[in-house]
Design an enzyme around this catalytic site. Structure first.
Site, mmCIF file in Angstrom:
data_model
loop_
_atom_site.group_PDB
_atom_site.id
_atom_site.type_symbol
_atom_site.label_atom_id
_atom_site.label_comp_id
_atom_site.label_asym_id
_atom_site.label_seq_id
_atom_site.Cartn_x
_atom_site.Cartn_y
_atom_site.Cartn_z
ATOM 1 N N HIS A 10 3.226 -8.105 0.757
ATOM 2 C CA HIS A 10 2.987 -7.698 -0.633
ATOM 3 C C HIS A 10 2.716 -8.920 -1.527
ATOM 4 O O HIS A 10 3.020 -10.061 -1.165
ATOM 5 C CB HIS A 10 4.178 -6.925 -1.174
ATOM 6 N N GLU A 83 11.644 -3.891 3.797
ATOM 7 C CA GLU A 83 12.212 -5.220 4.022
ATOM 8 C C GLU A 83 13.621 -5.117 4.599
ATOM 9 O O GLU A 83 14.325 -4.115 4.398
ATOM 10 C CB GLU A 83 12.242 -5.997 2.701
#
Length: 208
Positions: A10, A83
């Site tokens: 990201h 994550e």
């Protein structure tokens, strides 16, 4: 060619910039730099005929590939791509105490203790299990030949170990800047990294 996976991290968030630990439990937005990085990636790769987009469940990945989503490409969120959860350290400043704690944890992981984790967090083995589940979803779609995957730094490192059959203690061999690209091809059941930590799009569209 069975599949081509374009795996990106990201874009930047304010917490990235400030050195604050994010992890799975922090659902932060991209900042101006992150949006510019995302725009640069889209400008370079918008003509790749992706069949599907997969992201984590966290909005910083959604925002990074927004250009592709807005262009009408099919999109699916997989929480398995989230994550790694850093537990009690999420939202904390990366000060000397955090640095010492993380160094200790990295040493455990490097020594092969993949079950170690911070209080309230996840171990590499726990993340590997959900990454395997996400990969199974991606591989079960035979018509999806070119796939864009947007995820997170630590999870990406573990995912690349999983794909290439490397031990999880080799995760640090995979650097990851914001919006970096790893292109991984699948042929005859074998994954091969074709592009390694590619950030050329950021050079073509410099971020101020």
């Amino acid at each position: 060619m069975e599949k081509e996976l374009y795996i990106i991290r990201h874009g930047e968030t304010d917490l990235n910039k400030q050195g604050i630990v994010q992890g799975r439990g922090i659902n932060s937005d991209l900042n101006d730099t992150g949006r510019a990085q995302a725009a640069a990636f889209y400008a370079v790769y918008k003509d790749v005929p992706f069949d599907k987009i997969y992201t984590s469940s966290l909005k910083r990945t959604h925002q990074t590939v927004k250009g592709f989503i807005d262009a009408g490409l099919p999109w699916e969120q997989l929480s398995g791509l989230d994550e790694l959860a850093w537990g009690i350290w999420e939202g904390k400043t990366n000060d000397e105490h955090a640095i010492a704690a993380f160094k200790g944890m990295m040493e455990k992981w490097q020594s092969g203790d993949f079950d170690s984790h911070f209080e309230g967090g996840e171990s590499p083995n726990q993340v590997k299990i959900r990454l395997e589940e996400a990969l199974e979803v991606i591989l079960k779609a035979p018509n999806e030949k070119k796939v864009l995957i947007c995820m997170h730094g630590r999870a990406m490192r573990l995912f690349l170990c999983l794909l290439t059959g490397r031990s999880l203690n080799e995760m640090t061999d995979f650097p990851h800047q914001n919006t970096t690209l790893y292109k991984v091809d699948l042929n005859d059941g074998q994954f091969t990294i074709m592009e390694f930590n590619n950030t050329d799009h950021l050079k073509l569209f410099p971020i101020e």
